[in-house]
Design a protein around this motif. Structure first.
Motif, PDB file in Angstrom:
ATOM      1  N   GLU A 286     -16.663  -1.760 -31.548  1.00  0.00           N
ATOM      2  CA  GLU A 286     -17.630  -2.650 -32.201  1.00  0.00           C
ATOM      3  C   GLU A 286     -17.615  -4.039 -31.571  1.00  0.00           C
ATOM      4  OE1 GLU A 286     -16.859  -2.644 -36.335  1.00  0.00           O
ATOM      5  OE2 GLU A 286     -17.707  -0.654 -36.680  1.00  0.00           O
ATOM      6  N   LEU A 287     -16.435  -4.459 -31.131  1.00  0.00           N
ATOM      7  CA  LEU A 287     -16.351  -5.762 -30.468  1.00  0.00           C
ATOM      8  C   LEU A 287     -17.135  -5.759 -29.159  1.00  0.00           C
ATOM      9  CD1 LEU A 287     -12.574  -6.641 -31.027  1.00  0.00           C
ATOM     10  CD2 LEU A 287     -14.567  -7.628 -32.176  1.00  0.00           C
ATOM     11  N   ALA A 288     -17.093  -4.599 -28.460  1.00  0.00           N
ATOM     12  CA  ALA A 288     -17.844  -4.486 -27.209  1.00  0.00           C
ATOM     13  C   ALA A 288     -19.346  -4.581 -27.484  1.00  0.00           C
ATOM     14  CB  ALA A 288     -17.516  -3.164 -26.521  1.00  0.00           C
ATOM     15  N   VAL A 289     -19.797  -3.929 -28.567  1.00  0.00           N
ATOM     16  CA  VAL A 289     -21.213  -3.966 -28.916  1.00  0.00           C
ATOM     17  C   VAL A 289     -21.613  -5.368 -29.356  1.00  0.00           C
ATOM     18  CG1 VAL A 289     -22.984  -3.054 -30.467  1.00  0.00           C
ATOM     19  CG2 VAL A 289     -21.243  -1.526 -29.540  1.00  0.00           C
ATOM     20  N   LEU A 290     -20.749  -6.013 -30.138  1.00  0.00           N
ATOM     21  CA  LEU A 290     -21.030  -7.374 -30.588  1.00  0.00           C
ATOM     22  C   LEU A 290     -21.133  -8.338 -29.410  1.00  0.00           C
ATOM     23  CD1 LEU A 290     -18.740  -7.594 -33.740  1.00  0.00           C
ATOM     24  CD2 LEU A 290     -21.238  -7.835 -33.716  1.00  0.00           C
ATOM     25  N   ASN A 291     -20.333  -8.089 -28.382  1.00  0.00           N
ATOM     26  CA  ASN A 291     -20.389  -8.927 -27.179  1.00  0.00           C
ATOM     27  C   ASN A 291     -21.748  -8.784 -26.483  1.00  0.00           C
ATOM     28  OD1 ASN A 291     -19.273 -10.652 -25.108  1.00  0.00           O
ATOM     29  ND2 ASN A 291     -19.083  -8.814 -23.825  1.00  0.00           N
ATOM     30  N   LEU A 292     -22.271  -7.527 -26.437  1.00  0.00           N
ATOM     31  CA  LEU A 292     -23.579  -7.301 -25.834  1.00  0.00           C
ATOM     32  C   LEU A 292     -24.688  -7.936 -26.686  1.00  0.00           C
ATOM     33  CD1 LEU A 292     -23.248  -3.566 -24.701  1.00  0.00           C
ATOM     34  CD2 LEU A 292     -23.125  -5.604 -23.268  1.00  0.00           C
ATOM     35  N   ILE A 293     -24.545  -7.810 -28.004  1.00  0.00           N
ATOM     36  CA  ILE A 293     -25.536  -8.427 -28.905  1.00  0.00           C
ATOM     37  C   ILE A 293     -25.546  -9.937 -28.712  1.00  0.00           C
ATOM     38  CG2 ILE A 293     -26.069  -8.902 -31.335  1.00  0.00           C
ATOM     39  CD1 ILE A 293     -25.094  -6.079 -31.976  1.00  0.00           C
ATOM     40  N   ASP A 294     -24.367 -10.488 -28.507  1.00  0.00           N
ATOM     41  CA  ASP A 294     -24.272 -11.934 -28.290  1.00  0.00           C
ATOM     42  C   ASP A 294     -25.010 -12.341 -27.005  1.00  0.00           C
ATOM     43  OD1 ASP A 294     -23.084 -14.555 -29.042  1.00  0.00           O
ATOM     44  OD2 ASP A 294     -22.067 -14.328 -27.106  1.00  0.00           O
ATOM     45  N   LYS A 295     -24.849 -11.533 -25.953  1.00  0.00           N
ATOM     46  CA  LYS A 295     -25.539 -11.823 -24.693  1.00  0.00           C
ATOM     47  C   LYS A 295     -27.059 -11.725 -24.872  1.00  0.00           C
ATOM     48  CE  LYS A 295     -21.852 -10.345 -21.535  1.00  0.00           C
ATOM     49  NZ  LYS A 295     -21.464  -9.360 -20.492  1.00  0.00           N
ATOM     50  N   ALA A 296     -27.487 -10.672 -25.574  1.00  0.00           N
ATOM     51  CA  ALA A 296     -28.925 -10.501 -25.825  1.00  0.00           C
ATOM     52  C   ALA A 296     -29.454 -11.661 -26.669  1.00  0.00           C
ATOM     53  CB  ALA A 296     -29.186  -9.171 -26.520  1.00  0.00           C
ATOM     54  N   SER A 297     -28.653 -12.101 -27.643  1.00  0.00           N
ATOM     55  CA  SER A 297     -29.070 -13.198 -28.521  1.00  0.00           C
ATOM     56  C   SER A 297     -29.206 -14.503 -27.752  1.00  0.00           C
ATOM     57  CB  SER A 297     -28.067 -13.371 -29.668  1.00  0.00           C
ATOM     58  OG  SER A 297     -28.078 -12.219 -30.497  1.00  0.00           O
ATOM     59  N   GLN A 298     -28.344 -14.669 -26.752  1.00  0.00           N
ATOM     60  CA  GLN A 298     -28.461 -15.881 -25.938  1.00  0.00           C
ATOM     61  C   GLN A 298     -29.808 -15.924 -25.207  1.00  0.00           C
ATOM     62  OE1 GLN A 298     -25.013 -16.271 -23.351  1.00  0.00           O
ATOM     63  NE2 GLN A 298     -23.605 -15.894 -25.052  1.00  0.00           N
ATOM     64  N   VAL A 299     -30.249 -14.753 -24.745  1.00  0.00           N
ATOM     65  CA  VAL A 299     -31.564 -14.682 -24.094  1.00  0.00           C
ATOM     66  C   VAL A 299     -32.661 -14.977 -25.111  1.00  0.00           C
ATOM     67  CG1 VAL A 299     -33.186 -13.221 -22.824  1.00  0.00           C
ATOM     68  CG2 VAL A 299     -30.721 -13.004 -22.400  1.00  0.00           C
ATOM     69  N   TYR A 300     -32.536 -14.394 -26.302  1.00  0.00           N
ATOM     70  CA  TYR A 300     -33.523 -14.651 -27.360  1.00  0.00           C
ATOM     71  C   TYR A 300     -33.535 -16.130 -27.757  1.00  0.00           C
ATOM     72  CZ  TYR A 300     -35.055  -9.882 -28.491  1.00  0.00           C
ATOM     73  OH  TYR A 300     -35.643  -8.645 -28.459  1.00  0.00           O
ATOM     74  N   ASP A 301     -32.343 -16.757 -27.765  1.00  0.00           N
ATOM     75  CA  ASP A 301     -32.284 -18.185 -28.102  1.00  0.00           C
ATOM     76  C   ASP A 301     -33.090 -19.017 -27.105  1.00  0.00           C
ATOM     77  OD1 ASP A 301     -30.713 -17.810 -30.337  1.00  0.00           O
ATOM     78  OD2 ASP A 301     -28.814 -18.054 -29.265  1.00  0.00           O
ATOM     79  N   ARG A 302     -32.941 -18.679 -25.818  1.00  0.00           N
ATOM     80  CA  ARG A 302     -33.733 -19.384 -24.803  1.00  0.00           C
ATOM     81  C   ARG A 302     -35.217 -19.070 -24.982  1.00  0.00           C
ATOM     82  NH1 ARG A 302     -29.774 -17.309 -21.371  1.00  0.00           N
ATOM     83  NH2 ARG A 302     -31.281 -16.007 -20.264  1.00  0.00           N
ATOM     84  N   ALA A 303     -35.481 -17.819 -25.398  1.00  0.00           N
ATOM     85  CA  ALA A 303     -36.881 -17.389 -25.555  1.00  0.00           C
ATOM     86  C   ALA A 303     -37.607 -18.204 -26.618  1.00  0.00           C
ATOM     87  CB  ALA A 303     -36.924 -15.907 -25.909  1.00  0.00           C
ATOM     88  N   VAL A 304     -36.968 -18.390 -27.779  1.00  0.00           N
ATOM     89  CA  VAL A 304     -37.665 -19.108 -28.857  1.00  0.00           C
ATOM     90  C   VAL A 304     -37.803 -20.595 -28.560  1.00  0.00           C
ATOM     91  CG1 VAL A 304     -37.099 -17.443 -30.674  1.00  0.00           C
ATOM     92  CG2 VAL A 304     -35.501 -19.317 -30.185  1.00  0.00           C
ATOM     93  N   GLU A 305     -36.977 -21.091 -27.614  1.00  0.00           N
ATOM     94  CA  GLU A 305     -37.161 -22.471 -27.173  1.00  0.00           C
ATOM     95  C   GLU A 305     -38.375 -22.574 -26.248  1.00  0.00           C
ATOM     96  OE1 GLU A 305     -33.659 -23.970 -25.327  1.00  0.00           O
ATOM     97  OE2 GLU A 305     -32.402 -23.761 -27.123  1.00  0.00           O
ATOM     98  N   LYS A 306     -38.477 -21.594 -25.343  1.00  0.00           N
ATOM     99  CA  LYS A 306     -39.568 -21.615 -24.360  1.00  0.00           C
ATOM    100  C   LYS A 306     -40.898 -21.184 -24.981  1.00  0.00           C
ATOM    101  CE  LYS A 306     -37.334 -22.302 -20.292  1.00  0.00           C
ATOM    102  NZ  LYS A 306     -37.754 -23.234 -19.214  1.00  0.00           N
ATOM    103  N   VAL A 307     -40.837 -20.119 -25.792  1.00  0.00           N
ATOM    104  CA  VAL A 307     -42.059 -19.538 -26.382  1.00  0.00           C
ATOM    105  C   VAL A 307     -41.897 -19.577 -27.899  1.00  0.00           C
ATOM    106  CG1 VAL A 307     -43.641 -17.572 -26.360  1.00  0.00           C
ATOM    107  CG2 VAL A 307     -42.150 -17.992 -24.383  1.00  0.00           C
ATOM    108  N   ASN A 308     -42.204 -20.694 -28.478  1.00  0.00           N
ATOM    109  CA  ASN A 308     -41.957 -20.910 -29.910  1.00  0.00           C
ATOM    110  C   ASN A 308     -43.159 -20.410 -30.735  1.00  0.00           C
ATOM    111  OD1 ASN A 308     -40.912 -21.724 -32.331  1.00  0.00           O
ATOM    112  ND2 ASN A 308     -41.193 -23.918 -31.976  1.00  0.00           N
ATOM    113  N   THR A 309     -43.227 -19.056 -30.845  1.00  0.00           N
ATOM    114  CA  THR A 309     -44.329 -18.443 -31.596  1.00  0.00           C
ATOM    115  C   THR A 309     -43.767 -17.542 -32.693  1.00  0.00           C
ATOM    116  OG1 THR A 309     -44.435 -16.498 -30.160  1.00  0.00           O
ATOM    117  CG2 THR A 309     -45.783 -18.420 -29.533  1.00  0.00           C
TER     118      THR A 309
END
Length: 583
Positions: A286-309
């Motif tokens: 589960e820690l391995a999956v959470l680590n991947l989710i964290d990486k994906a979330s970092q991309v999403y965090d940048r996404a909502v900054e760039k494309v705030n819709t």
């Protein structure tokens, strides 16, 4: 005519003699087969040929083949197949060809012939048949794909498959389905590593060329680009292909929500591998999956900054919600739900929460037992989307869980905001609440709901009638029906429901039932032949019925109904008269 039939029957005699000689069929069975085939042959030489006659003959021969197969197994005799089975198979092919020449537009017949050829492994016939089919139905990309798949996967001919898809794309250059299949086929060729294709193809370059040609033919379609990714993911050598696709997404659709979502989701592609590695090492997967989710979330965090819709925030929340539903682990759920709640709060601060996001947010807070927060969010939701009946019902249910004090004022506010045609869920909840809490004004709510929702009130009206019979018996039901009739928009199911309830009494009152039928016929008699038939059948069979009225009702129906309804009524009425239609 008879001569042709006789000639065809004589051609069948050698196979029949063999069947009798080896003991598959006896003399009586052979005679029965000859008689049956003769009957079929005569039908096929009529001046006016019918498709059904060909299909029945083909089915008879297929059934004969099946019977021969079972008899052979029982006897343990498997010789003389060329003289027996292959002769029958050839006849079936001939019958199919004749039928297809007569009705070439019938795709079902083509498909049946193709399936038959596949079953008997007739590759040469199949190739010819696909050529004929495609010359006749060039405008159907799905048929080109089917033919190409067969050439590649069954006939083991990559060249033929490629040639077919290239021809198809010349006719349909904007068919996404064809381009994706061509791309998949080239990747499959690469995976197989055929010796008859150049080295460049082993490296997947043919698939790359197909992808580039496809995106040149179909431009400005991000979903088309994205559809190549799942195809790539079925093969373990497509990293370069995926890199190309993701680079194209960023070049062509840099500010599109789906681009950012795809980039974020790419971080999760190694999920299965990460779980396997963690399990091998004895670590918490589960820690391995959470680590991947964290990486994906970092991309999403940048996404909502760039494309705030709203859509971008919604895709972010959908991703986390999906991950939340994939496990029942409490620690995993705590971490993902905490992140999701933070994202939802951030979206609200940016005023980017959609109606669906609000609904999911409230549901999540309820699941976590945070009813007070859920109530606050639900109130914000209805303020933001006051026309949404679902959000109002969600809010009312939360209030109901905490007590009845605010139910009515919030309900009144909801009814004032939501359009009448959308308010059925609100009235349903309010009436259910009134009945479960034994409120005295439940009937008043039923009537207000019906008058408010009007032509969309069928479920409420049916419920009202059913509630009346449970709460006050048939007398109450009759009063409710009278009130409904006065509203002048009683739906047909309500008429039928009332008729059913009256008919179910120990001593049914025929006059009331008849009157209800007449009321229904005044409203729906021009388009409901079954209503007329039901009343006629009732008059004919009920102990208190008037059989002499059947003729008059028949002529009234014929005058009222038109077109297909009239034809249907007349044909069904004939069955009623002969006693073959029982209601």
């Amino acid at each position: 005519m008879a001569e042709f039939v006789q000639q065809n029957i004589e051609k069948m005699l050698p196979e029949l003699e063999q069947l009798e000689r080896v003991g598959v069929f006896d003399k009586h069975e052979i005679k029965a087969i000859i008689k049956k085939r003769t009957d079929h042959e005569y039908r096929l030489v009529r001046r006016t040929k019918k498709k059904e006659d060909f299909l029945r003959y083909i089915q008879y021969e297929i059934n004969t083949l099946s019977l021969i197969h079972h008899r052979r197994e029982n006897l343990g005799y498997f010789f003389k197949k060329e003289e027996i089975e292959y002769a029958i198979v050839g006849r079936i092919h001939y019958l199919f060809k004749r039928a297809i020449r007569k009705w070439p537009e019938d795709l079902k017949m083509w498909m049946s012939h193709i399936e038959f050829c596949k079953k008997w492994n007739k590759r040469i016939q199949l190739s010819k048949m696909f050529a004929s089919l495609l010359s006749m139905h060039t405008n159907k990309p799905g048929l080109w794909i089917m033919a190409a798949k067969w050439e590649l996967e069954e006939n083991q001919s990559a060249d033929n498959a490629r040639s077919l898809l290239q021809r198809a794309l010349r006719t349909h250059p904007e068919s996404k389905q064809l381009w994706l299949e061509y791309f998949r086929m080239e990747l499959l060729n690469t995976e197989k590593g055929s010796e008859d294709i150049p080295d460049a193809l082993f490296q997947g370059k043919a698939a790359t060329i197909v992808y580039k040609k496809a995106t040149e033919a179909i431009t400005d379609d991000i979903e088309f680009l994205l559809s190549f990714i799942p195809v790539c993911q079925k093969f373990d050598f497509t990293k370069d292909h995926q890199d190309l696709i993701y680079n194209d997404l960023q070049d062509r659709f840099a500010d599109h929500e789906l681009t950012w979502s795809a980039l974020a989701q790419r971080e999760m592609q190694g999920e299965d591998t990460a779980i396997e590695e963690a399990q091998k090492r004895g670590l918490n997967h589960e820690l391995a999956v959470l680590n991947l989710i964290d990486k994906a979330s970092q991309v999403y965090d940048r996404a909502v900054e760039k494309v705030n819709t709203v859509k971008m925030w919604s895709l972010y929340c959908d991703f986390l919600m999906e991950k939340l539903q994939e496990t029942a682990s409490e620690s995993f759920m705590d971490q993902v739900s905490s992140r999701l709640l933070n994202i939802l709060s951030s979206a609200q601060e940016e005023d980017k929460v959609s109606e669906e996001m609000y609904g999911s947010w409230v549901d999540l807070l309820e699941q976590l037992g945070k009813l007070e927060e859920a109530t606050e969010v639900s109130s914000s939701a209805t303020d933001k989307y006051p026309l949404s009946p679902d959000l109002w019902v969600q809010r009312l249910k939360l209030l109901a869980a905490g007590g009845a004090n605010q139910i009515n004022p919030v309900f009144q506010k909801a009814i004032a905001k939501v359009k009448n045609k959308d308010s059925l869920p609100l009235w349903t909840f309010r009436i259910e609440w009134a009945i479960s809490n034994r409120e005295e004004h439940a009937e008043e709510l039923f009537q207000k709901a019906i008058l408010s929702v009007k032509k969309w009130s069928t479920p409420i009206q049916e419920w009202y009638v059913q509630w009346a019979v449970v709460s006050g018996g048939i007398k109450k039901t009759r009063a409710v029906y009278k009130w409904l009739r006065e509203t002048k928009f009683v739906p047909l199911p309500v008429f039928r429901k009332y008729i059913e309830l009256e008919s179910g009494q120990l001593k049914p009152k025929m006059k009331l039932i008849r009157n209800c039928y007449e009321d229904a016929l005044r409203e729906y008699g021009e388009a409901e032949p079954d209503l007329w038939l039901d009343l006629i059948q009732l008059e004919r069979t009920h102990p208190d019925g008037r059989p002499e009225n059947a003729g008059q009702l028949y002529w009234r129906a014929v005058k009222s109904l038109s077109g297909e309804h009239n034809q249907y009524f007349v044909s069904r009425y004939a069955l009623v008269q002969t006693g073959h239609l029982e209601k």
